[in-house]
Structure formats: C-alpha cells, structure tokens
Motif scaffolding. Structure first.
Motif, PDB file in Angstrom:
ATOM      1  N   MET A 125      -3.136  -4.839  -9.935  1.00 16.80           N
ATOM      2  CA  MET A 125      -1.785  -4.526  -9.434  1.00 16.80           C
ATOM      3  C   MET A 125      -1.416  -3.081  -9.780  1.00 16.80           C
ATOM      4  SD  MET A 125       0.456  -7.905 -10.241  1.00 16.80           S
ATOM      5  CE  MET A 125       0.027  -9.482  -9.485  1.00 16.80           C
ATOM      6  N   CYS A 126      -1.737  -2.671 -11.014  1.00 14.64           N
ATOM      7  CA  CYS A 126      -1.453  -1.287 -11.430  1.00 14.64           C
ATOM      8  C   CYS A 126      -2.190  -0.303 -10.523  1.00 14.64           C
ATOM      9  CB  CYS A 126      -1.888  -1.052 -12.868  1.00 14.64           C
ATOM     10  SG  CYS A 126      -0.887  -1.946 -14.060  1.00 14.64           S
ATOM     11  N   ARG A 127      -3.457  -0.589 -10.248  1.00 10.84           N
ATOM     12  CA  ARG A 127      -4.260   0.305  -9.414  1.00 10.84           C
ATOM     13  C   ARG A 127      -3.664   0.426  -8.007  1.00 10.84           C
ATOM     14  NH1 ARG A 127      -9.768   1.218 -10.917  1.00 10.84           N
ATOM     15  NH2 ARG A 127     -10.168   0.559 -13.066  1.00 10.84           N
ATOM     16  N   LEU A 128      -3.143  -0.682  -7.493  1.00  3.69           N
ATOM     17  CA  LEU A 128      -2.517  -0.645  -6.164  1.00  3.69           C
ATOM     18  C   LEU A 128      -1.270   0.251  -6.195  1.00  3.69           C
ATOM     19  CD1 LEU A 128      -2.157  -1.672  -3.225  1.00  3.69           C
ATOM     20  CD2 LEU A 128      -0.808  -3.547  -4.149  1.00  3.69           C
ATOM     21  N   PHE A 129      -0.395   0.011  -7.157  1.00  6.71           N
ATOM     22  CA  PHE A 129       0.824   0.825  -7.260  1.00  6.71           C
ATOM     23  C   PHE A 129       0.486   2.310  -7.468  1.00  6.71           C
ATOM     24  CE2 PHE A 129       3.023  -3.257  -8.360  1.00  6.71           C
ATOM     25  CZ  PHE A 129       4.044  -3.173  -7.421  1.00  6.71           C
TER      26      PHE A 129
ATOM     27  N   LYS B 298       9.506   3.921 -10.436  1.00  2.40           N
ATOM     28  CA  LYS B 298       8.858   3.663 -11.726  1.00  2.40           C
ATOM     29  C   LYS B 298       8.542   2.168 -11.805  1.00  2.40           C
ATOM     30  CE  LYS B 298       8.026   4.487 -16.239  1.00  2.40           C
ATOM     31  NZ  LYS B 298       8.776   5.214 -17.247  1.00  2.40           N
ATOM     32  N   VAL B 299       7.280   1.863 -12.100  1.00  4.29           N
ATOM     33  CA  VAL B 299       6.835   0.467 -12.177  1.00  4.29           C
ATOM     34  C   VAL B 299       6.317   0.174 -13.584  1.00  4.29           C
ATOM     35  CG1 VAL B 299       5.270  -1.268 -11.194  1.00  4.29           C
ATOM     36  CG2 VAL B 299       6.070   0.613  -9.771  1.00  4.29           C
ATOM     37  N   VAL B 300       6.770  -0.936 -14.166  1.00  6.64           N
ATOM     38  CA  VAL B 300       6.218  -1.387 -15.442  1.00  6.64           C
ATOM     39  C   VAL B 300       5.457  -2.691 -15.178  1.00  6.64           C
ATOM     40  CG1 VAL B 300       6.763  -2.322 -17.727  1.00  6.64           C
ATOM     41  CG2 VAL B 300       8.011  -0.336 -16.881  1.00  6.64           C
ATOM     42  N   VAL B 301       4.189  -2.730 -15.571  1.00  7.61           N
ATOM     43  CA  VAL B 301       3.414  -3.973 -15.448  1.00  7.61           C
ATOM     44  C   VAL B 301       3.035  -4.427 -16.853  1.00  7.61           C
ATOM     45  CG1 VAL B 301       1.438  -5.124 -14.377  1.00  7.61           C
ATOM     46  CG2 VAL B 301       2.516  -3.192 -13.210  1.00  7.61           C
TER      47      VAL B 301
ATOM     48  N   VAL C 110       3.396   4.492 -12.762  1.00  6.60           N
ATOM     49  CA  VAL C 110       3.105   3.176 -13.351  1.00  6.60           C
ATOM     50  C   VAL C 110       2.943   3.245 -14.870  1.00  6.60           C
ATOM     51  CG1 VAL C 110       1.506   1.207 -13.314  1.00  6.60           C
ATOM     52  CG2 VAL C 110       1.939   2.482 -11.205  1.00  6.60           C
ATOM     53  N   LEU C 111       3.620   2.342 -15.558  1.00  5.43           N
ATOM     54  CA  LEU C 111       3.447   2.195 -17.004  1.00  5.43           C
ATOM     55  C   LEU C 111       2.779   0.844 -17.254  1.00  5.43           C
ATOM     56  CD1 LEU C 111       4.035   3.159 -19.931  1.00  5.43           C
ATOM     57  CD2 LEU C 111       6.258   2.010 -19.751  1.00  5.43           C
ATOM     58  N   ARG C 112       1.543   0.890 -17.818  1.00  3.26           N
ATOM     59  CA  ARG C 112       0.781  -0.338 -18.072  1.00  3.26           C
ATOM     60  C   ARG C 112       1.030  -0.751 -19.515  1.00  3.26           C
ATOM     61  NH1 ARG C 112      -4.618  -0.244 -15.888  1.00  3.26           N
ATOM     62  NH2 ARG C 112      -4.686   0.702 -13.826  1.00  3.26           N
ATOM     63  N   LEU C 113       1.655  -1.903 -19.733  1.00  3.45           N
ATOM     64  CA  LEU C 113       2.021  -2.298 -21.091  1.00  3.45           C
ATOM     65  C   LEU C 113       1.294  -3.557 -21.570  1.00  3.45           C
ATOM     66  CD1 LEU C 113       5.882  -1.739 -21.389  1.00  3.45           C
ATOM     67  CD2 LEU C 113       4.029  -0.270 -22.165  1.00  3.45           C
ATOM     68  N   ASN C 114       0.831  -3.479 -22.814  1.00  3.47           N
ATOM     69  CA  ASN C 114       0.162  -4.607 -23.463  1.00  3.47           C
ATOM     70  C   ASN C 114       1.129  -5.175 -24.513  1.00  3.47           C
ATOM     71  OD1 ASN C 114      -1.843  -6.368 -24.063  1.00  3.47           O
ATOM     72  ND2 ASN C 114      -3.250  -4.876 -24.959  1.00  3.47           N
ATOM     73  N   HIS C 115       1.802  -6.275 -24.144  1.00  5.59           N
ATOM     74  CA  HIS C 115       2.830  -6.862 -25.013  1.00  5.59           C
ATOM     75  C   HIS C 115       2.133  -7.821 -25.990  1.00  5.59           C
ATOM     76  CE1 HIS C 115       7.062  -8.005 -25.729  1.00  5.59           C
ATOM     77  NE2 HIS C 115       6.639  -9.243 -25.863  1.00  5.59           N
TER      78      HIS C 115
END
Length: 636
Positions: free
Chosen positions: A197-201, A169-172, A208-213
């Motif tokens: 980076m998300c697209r690579l993972f 599990k990856v969080v970006v 992959v979880l793409r997060l907008n902080h």
C-alpha cells in the motif's frame, strides 16, 4: 401598476436583454475555444499516463448533464467492455437513469435516454464512434490513432502516474510486532500488505509515513526485566548474551505464573520502568534491541522500509487525551474504570483501568490524535487482522465524536485481513503446534526456490551470483505474491507448492514471463538506444486484433491503480498483471516481432512497432512488480 410589465419595451429591458444575450454568446464562444485547446493539450499527451476510464467518465458526465439537466446526481457508469466485438468501453448509465425517473413518476424508455446521451457527447480526442445496444448500453470504440499516441507517450516518458490534484500526507500503520515475541504469519501479512500500500501511494506521488506501532510497553516488561536482573545481574555494565529471546520470554512467564515473590517483583519493576528509573530503562532498551535485530532480519529479506514508533512513544500523550475527553464531559465511571461511549457503538472504550493504568484503547486514541494533529495526515490506514475491526471502529467513532476529524475530509480506515491457514485449512502452525517462526519460513522459501531453479537446470546456465539473485527473487516474490493475489479480507492457505508453481496466477509464472519478454529484444540484438530511437520515430501500429487488445490492456494500468486507491484491495493489481501476461502471450503467438530465416535462423526482419509493444509491456509489468514489492531479475 401591471401595465408597464405587459409592455417591457418601455422599461428599457429589451436593450439590456440583447446585451446579455450578446455577452452570453461571447462567453459560450470563449468556453468552446478553451475546451478545444484543452483537448488539443490532452491529445498532445502530457508526460503522465491518462486514466482512459476517468476521461470517458468526464465526457459522458457532460453528455448526461446536457441530455437530462433536471436529473440530480445522475449515475455515471463506464466500464471496459468484456467482449471486443461490442467495442472497447461501455456506458451503462441509461438504465439506472430510467429507474431514477420512474421513481419520480416519469416513464422514459432507457434506449431513448441512451440516444439522448449519445447526441450530446462533446467533441473529444479519444472516441471513434458509439453504438447503442440492447436496452440502452452505449458501446464506445476508441480511436486507434489516439491509443497509439498514448503508447508512444508511455514509451518516451516511462510509466508516469496520473497527476495529483494535491500532495496528501498518508500514514500507514503496519507490521507492528510485539517486543520479546516472535513475528508470526499474521505479522507477515500485515508487513507485506502494508508495504505494498505504501509503495502504491508513493508511486502516485503522496507523502507517505510508514509506521511500525510495535508493542514495546506494558506489564510484560516487568517480568522480563526482573528475569534479566536474576539471569544477568551485571547487565548494566556487560551486554547480556540473550540469544533466544523467545526462550527468555517463556522462562520469565513461567516464573511469573508460578513464583509469588517473582510476580511481586515484576509489578515493582513495571512501576520503576514507568517512573523512568535509568537502570530499568536500560534493561528495557536491551530487551527491545534484541527484538529489533530479529525483526530487522525479516525486513531485510522482504526489503521493507519502516520507522519504529512503538506504544512507548505515546505514553506521555495519553494523560492529555484522557483529560481532553473528561473536559468535554465524554467520560463515564464504571466500577472504578473510566469509559467512553461513542455514538452508534455497542462497546465502550476503557481509557483508564480501575488501577489507574492505561489500555490499548488509550494508546490507540493517543496515536490517532498525534497522526492527525502533529503529522497532519490526510489519510491514515491501519493494516491489522480483521479481528481488530470492531476495536478500530469504536476508536474512530470516538475520535469523530470529540471533533478530531471529519470523515468527509480525512480518510481514516482499517484495512483488515483474514488469517493464514495451513494446507489442512486449520490455523498455520508447526507439527508440534507452535507458531511458525518467520525466519524459518523465509529460509524454507529460499530452499524450495533453489530446488525449483535446479529442476529447471538454471544452475547450469547462470553464474553463482545470478543464481542467488534469482533464488531470492523467486522465494520472496512468491511469498509476497501469494499473499497479495488473494482478496485480503479472506483467509488464505499458505502453500509453497502452489506459490512456486510456474503455471497460473503466481509470481513464479509472472517472473518467468517477464524475463522472457525482456529477452526478446536482447535475442534480436536490439539495445536500449535503438528502442528509444524507435519510440521517437515509429508509430505503434495496432492493426492486428491481438495488438489492439494488448495496447488497450497496457493503458488500463492507471484505472487499476485508481480502483486500488479507492478500496485498498491489492489483488486487483495481481489479476491485472496476470491478464497482461496472458494477453501478451496471445499477441506474441499471433504476431511476429522478429522474422528469422528458416534455414539459417538469422534475423531477416524486425517489426519494430511490435518490439515497442514488448517494451511497453515490460515497463508496465516492472512498475506493477515494484508496487507489489517484488524484485525481478534480468536473468532467470
């Protein structure tokens, strides 16, 4: 008592030893059978692409262990050969091993070590021959038949990533603009780099979880809500027409700085918002929505998928984090503030301000804790500018100190990047010194790319729809590629002229090259079905030097991705795509794919194995573009 030991036969050890030896011989035989069948399986080629470099490292790793069983953690170095005449890959371990032995007082000639390694190379499916050169380089020549098989596998199964040992599990955490403020070029870099980076993972098969902080909480909302109440008193029933949030923000900031009464009200509004008063939550939501719509325009242009999870999400979780640090005795008082010192860090974290409020430090700790324990992430990557490097270093150190994660098990990393400069090498600003609005920048890109396409007379041959597609592909592709093709750690100069230049390592050049490669089969009237049939029946010949060079370049794709996975530097992929495009051009110039009649221009012969090499090149380039977030069009 010693006499029986001098005569072991008497102890019945002999038959026992013989039994063990026999057992050992059987096991060795079975091991060799297993190794052979494993190799056969490998040479049958699974559907995934093989990482040749990694496979060579396995082979040489085994040879080194056999050659020097007493050397602990011997260095393993396998790299592609820079000069074709020396072979395809090179193992450079012997010199480093000689240094290691020397430090232990053993003087061994590295060439001798190299010979020893060479003699212990196990049977394998891909090495044709090895040669020792210079002080102890081992040059490796690959079997052409094996490389040809791998290319056929690629053509039949498409570009499949190497198989994963376990799905992690990856969080970006990327993009992360602030509500009520414009997105600027710093956010542009974070958005482009994080998305890639998300697209690579994702391509490699991770979850992959793409997060907008986003910055959607804090004292600035007090002044914004106070200003909202004055300007649109009926905001609870009628949606206020805040067209320009930037101007709205500036007005409220001016009042906050100049009017004492307004400032007091702003602070009261913060308290009301934090106590979740419904009228204030509604005002807060209205302001956030206006911002969200602005951000979404940028994300739509750049084709970005991201889940918003702003600072407000962690408000409730901060109190628990502070309590946890207090319970473990890790909090110190400093002039009314609560601070935490992490080992090896000069600067403390402020977890509670003297007025009882929380800080970025608190919310970043709460976010990290949530990602580790609730999201159960194995890899967490923060994509922000390098200026925040120290801050994250301290946050990570504190999280390790309290035992949230072990860096040997969980990878938590800050992927920093440099600033964007104007062509004058100063910080990128408008003429009047304001920050550049991202939508203005993207619109300018569209305008410039249309000019470029018209310069090439593309408007005369493409339909309006195709022209618009090409315009967007070139504009946004060039902006992304210009960013990604620079080492992210360095500052980079933003220049439309350089981006849109179709010479050199630019998206414009690569997109044109890609369209040209795709058109070769179309011009020879070879459709998908014919290529598919050819892939099943035609061997990919690699007899010409340029065919061989292209074939090997194509198969380096998995090792390029592995390198980026290790260091998160995406410019390596851009360099590789540029190298692939130039290697293809050399091949196309030297090897006829289609032979035409000089007089009539009719196609008289199609060299099908070369058409397959064109097809494989297009497939790898398309996947490379996909990872970079670039969307090529079929006609340009």
């Amino acid at each position: 008592t010693l006499s029986p030991l001098k005569n072991p036969q008497g102890l019945g050890l002999s038959s026992h030893l013989d039994g063990l030896r026999e057992e050992n011989a059987k096991l060795k035989y079975r091991l060799n059978v297993l190794k052979r069948s494993l190799q056969e399986e490998r040479s049958q080629c699974s559907k995934t692409m093989m990482n040749i470099n990694q496979r060579l490292q396995e082979i040489f790793g085994e040879a080194i262990r056999e050659a020097c069983p007493d050397l602990e953690n011997p260095p393993l170095a396998v790299t592609p050969n820079q000069q074709a005449k020396f072979g395809d890959y090179q193992c450079n371990s012997a010199m480093a091993m000689a240094q290691m032995m020397k430090s232990k007082g053993l003087k061994v000639n590295p060439r001798q070590i190299a010979e020893n390694i060479q003699q212990n190379i196990p049977d394998n499916e891909l090495i044709e021959k090895t040669e020792i050169a210079g002080p102890g380089f081992i040059n490796v020549h690959l079997k052409r038949s094996f490389v040809s098989k791998l290319l056929t596998n690629l053509l039949l199964n498409g570009v499949q990533p190497p198989s994963l040992e376990s799905k992690k599990k990856v969080v970006v955490d990327f993009s992360s603009p602030n509500i009520a403020k414009e997105m600027h070029v710093g956010h542009l870099r974070s958005t482009i780099i994080g998305d890639s980076m998300c697209r690579l993972f994702e391509f490699l098969g991770y979850d992959v979880l793409r997060l907008n902080h986003v910055g959607d909480w804090g004292t600035q909302f007090g002044m914004l809500i106070a200003h909202l109440q004055d300007k649109f008193p009926n905001y609870l029933t009628v949606s206020p027409p805040i067209g320009d949030l930037q101007a709205f923000y500036k007005e409220s900031k001016k009042r906050f700085d100049e009017e004492e009464d307004f400032k007091k009200r702003a602070y009261q509004c913060v308290v009301k918002l934090q106590s979740k008063d419904p009228a204030f939550i509604k005002g807060w939501n209205l302001i956030c929505d206006v911002s969200r719509n602005e951000f979404q325009k940028v994300y739509n242009c750049l084709d970005i998928q991201i889940i918003e999870r702003g600072e407000s999400f962690y408000q409730e979780k901060m109190t628990a984090v502070v309590k946890e640090f207090e319970a473990k005795g890790l909090v110190e008082m400093d002039e009314g503030r609560k601070i935490v010192f992490a080992p090896g860090q000069q600067i403390p974290l402020t977890v509670v301000k003297s007025d009882g409020g929380y800080t970025y430090d608190t919310s970043d700790l709460a976010a990290l804790r949530h990602r580790l324990f609730d999201e159960k992430a194995d890899i967490i990557i923060y994509v922000t500018d390098s200026g925040q490097g120290t801050h994250f270093q301290v946050v990570f150190a504190a999280a390790q100190m309290i035992g949230w994660y072990d860096p040997n098990v969980t990878r938590v990393e800050h992927a920093g990047f440099g600033v964007v400069l104007g062509e004058d090498k100063k910080k990128f600003k408008t003429r009047s010194g304001d920050t550049v609005r991202l939508m203005d920048l993207l619109d300018e890109g569209l305008k410039r790319s249309m000019e470029k396409l018209k310069e090439k007379d593309r408007d005369k041959v493409l339909s309006t729809e195709d022209l618009t597609k090409a315009q967007r592909s070139v504009a946004f592709g060039c902006i992304k590629y210009a960013d990604l093709s620079h080492n992210r750690i360095n500052d980079y100069v933003f220049s439309f002229d350089k981006m849109l230049d179709d010479r050199g390592n630019t998206a414009a050049y690569l997109l044109y090259a890609f369209t040209r490669i795709r058109s070769i089969a179309r011009l020879a009237n070879i459709d998908e079905a014919a290529l598919r049939k050819a892939a099943e029946t035609t061997e990919v010949l690699l007899e010409h030097d340029k065919e061989w060079k292209l074939g090997k370049c194509l198969l380096r794709f998995p090792e390029i991705l592995q390198k980026i996975l290790d260091d998160l530097l995406l410019h390596t992929l851009c360099d590789y795509l540029y190298e692939l495009a130039t290697t293809f051009t050399e091949f196309y110039d030297s090897c006829y794919c289609i032979e035409k009649d000089r007089q009539t221009g009719e196609v008289v012969k199609v060299n099908m194995w070369r058409m397959l090499l064109c097809d494989a090149t297009a497939a790898i380039m398309a996947k490379g573009f996909d990872i970079l977030g670039i969307n090529p069009v079929s006609r340009m």
